[in-house]
Design a protein around this motif. Sequence first.
Motif, PDB file in Angstrom:
ATOM      1  N   ASP A   1     -16.155  14.569 -55.474  1.00  0.00           N
ATOM      2  CA  ASP A   1     -15.867  15.935 -55.926  1.00  0.00           C
ATOM      3  C   ASP A   1     -14.381  16.291 -55.825  1.00  0.00           C
ATOM      4  O   ASP A   1     -13.977  17.422 -56.096  1.00  0.00           O
ATOM      5  N   ASP A   2     -13.550  15.297 -55.390  1.00  0.00           N
ATOM      6  CA  ASP A   2     -12.098  15.525 -55.386  1.00  0.00           C
ATOM      7  C   ASP A   2     -11.406  14.157 -55.411  1.00  0.00           C
ATOM      8  O   ASP A   2     -12.057  13.109 -55.397  1.00  0.00           O
ATOM      9  N   ASP A   3     -10.074  14.180 -55.440  1.00  0.00           N
ATOM     10  CA  ASP A   3      -9.310  12.931 -55.532  1.00  0.00           C
ATOM     11  C   ASP A   3      -9.537  12.028 -54.328  1.00  0.00           C
ATOM     12  O   ASP A   3      -9.609  10.798 -54.448  1.00  0.00           O
ATOM     13  N   LYS A   4      -9.650  12.638 -53.148  1.00  0.00           N
ATOM     14  CA  LYS A   4      -9.827  11.867 -51.911  1.00  0.00           C
ATOM     15  C   LYS A   4     -11.163  11.115 -51.920  1.00  0.00           C
ATOM     16  O   LYS A   4     -11.217   9.916 -51.622  1.00  0.00           O
ATOM     17  N   SER A   5     -12.249  11.815 -52.288  1.00  0.00           N
ATOM     18  CA  SER A   5     -13.570  11.161 -52.324  1.00  0.00           C
ATOM     19  C   SER A   5     -13.633  10.119 -53.445  1.00  0.00           C
ATOM     20  O   SER A   5     -14.304   9.099 -53.319  1.00  0.00           O
ATOM     21  N   LEU A   6     -12.912  10.364 -54.540  1.00  0.00           N
ATOM     22  CA  LEU A   6     -12.858   9.397 -55.643  1.00  0.00           C
ATOM     23  C   LEU A   6     -12.194   8.103 -55.180  1.00  0.00           C
ATOM     24  O   LEU A   6     -12.668   7.003 -55.485  1.00  0.00           O
ATOM     25  N   ARG A   7     -11.074   8.245 -54.417  1.00  0.00           N
ATOM     26  CA  ARG A   7     -10.373   7.057 -53.898  1.00  0.00           C
ATOM     27  C   ARG A   7     -11.278   6.269 -52.952  1.00  0.00           C
ATOM     28  O   ARG A   7     -11.335   5.035 -53.019  1.00  0.00           O
ATOM     29  N   ARG A   8     -11.985   7.000 -52.062  1.00  0.00           N
ATOM     30  CA  ARG A   8     -12.889   6.330 -51.110  1.00  0.00           C
ATOM     31  C   ARG A   8     -14.004   5.589 -51.844  1.00  0.00           C
ATOM     32  O   ARG A   8     -14.330   4.452 -51.513  1.00  0.00           O
ATOM     33  N   ALA A   9     -14.580   6.231 -52.859  1.00  0.00           N
ATOM     34  CA  ALA A   9     -15.654   5.604 -53.641  1.00  0.00           C
ATOM     35  C   ALA A   9     -15.135   4.366 -54.381  1.00  0.00           C
ATOM     36  O   ALA A   9     -15.801   3.329 -54.428  1.00  0.00           O
ATOM     37  N   THR A  10     -13.930   4.472 -54.897  1.00  0.00           N
ATOM     38  CA  THR A  10     -13.327   3.351 -55.636  1.00  0.00           C
ATOM     39  C   THR A  10     -13.088   2.161 -54.705  1.00  0.00           C
ATOM     40  O   THR A  10     -13.354   1.008 -55.072  1.00  0.00           O
ATOM     41  N   ILE A  11     -12.602   2.431 -53.490  1.00  0.00           N
ATOM     42  CA  ILE A  11     -12.355   1.366 -52.505  1.00  0.00           C
ATOM     43  C   ILE A  11     -13.665   0.662 -52.143  1.00  0.00           C
ATOM     44  O   ILE A  11     -13.733  -0.573 -52.088  1.00  0.00           O
ATOM     45  N   ILE A  12     -14.719   1.466 -51.891  1.00  0.00           N
ATOM     46  CA  ILE A  12     -16.028   0.884 -51.548  1.00  0.00           C
ATOM     47  C   ILE A  12     -16.538   0.010 -52.702  1.00  0.00           C
ATOM     48  O   ILE A  12     -17.026  -1.099 -52.488  1.00  0.00           O
ATOM     49  N   LYS A  13     -16.409   0.505 -53.937  1.00  0.00           N
ATOM     50  CA  LYS A  13     -16.852  -0.261 -55.111  1.00  0.00           C
ATOM     51  C   LYS A  13     -16.102  -1.578 -55.243  1.00  0.00           C
ATOM     52  O   LYS A  13     -16.695  -2.617 -55.538  1.00  0.00           O
ATOM     53  N   GLU A  14     -14.797  -1.541 -55.016  1.00  0.00           N
ATOM     54  CA  GLU A  14     -13.983  -2.763 -55.130  1.00  0.00           C
ATOM     55  C   GLU A  14     -14.391  -3.784 -54.066  1.00  0.00           C
ATOM     56  O   GLU A  14     -14.435  -4.984 -54.337  1.00  0.00           O
TER      57      GLU A  14
END
Length: 282
Positions: A183-196
């Motif tokens: 729901d924000d840039d910070k959570s997007l970055r965290r989700a992206t890191i987990i996906k990678e």
Amino acid sequence: MSLKPFKSIGIGVAYSPNLKANLFEAARLSVFFKSKLFLIHVGQASEEKTNMLSIILKSFKKDDLDYEVVFKTGDPVDVILSTSAEKKIDLLILGAVQREQFVKYYVGSIARKITRRAKCSVLLLIKPSVERIPCKHIVVNGLKDPKTKQTITSAFYVANKLESKKITIVEEINQDLVPIKVDDDKSLRRATIIKERIKLRENSRIKEIIEHIPETHTESIIIKSQPIFGKKGYSIGHYAQISRADLLVMNAPSKMTFWDRLFPHDIEHILTELPTDVLILQ
């Protein structure tokens, strides 16, 4: 692990407009895999029927095609399944049906019942052809499952025999493995890191499987690994469609219950609408 998974091939023979194309597809595969071909006809034997099959397959005589015709009366599903068991058939070929007014294919009721109950591998053909259409690109599932190692190994065997140039291994990953609400840039970055991290782990697992496959089956093939976050069955079917794959190779499902058929998942998504020819491996 067998490097020759298809010692015998079976196909249901119906005297329909697709008869010649279906027989040519089955005969070609039998020659490529050096397999014995069983032609299963649900009905009474007759000299006329036998002669017709012999005439159609005459052009494969030069290839030393080894085939046997089996005539048996009864329910089509029961006849094909019982004959497959009696003759120890490893691969059963079934035709799919085109939906009217749409260029989409689905598994007819008889073929669907056979596919669900078959103890052997099943190949679903959507466009059988008398002239050979090269199989250039194969998509195979790479999901984390005990059957996947054998499925990928067999996919490379098939690619080698059919002289395919490319294999894409699709790892379908459950979206629930990324338990973050974006729901924000910070959570997007965290989700992206987990996906990678998940993608790296999945690619490493697939790479290890490929390393154990004979080099003769992998050396001349372009190999691509494609992690996808989404619903199992649906995601890989969609990928096979948009990438214009010539063949989709899947694990056979575990024993299916009434509820599995009521709420489609995995292989049932594929059976509902075939994206291309589909090989379901036992």
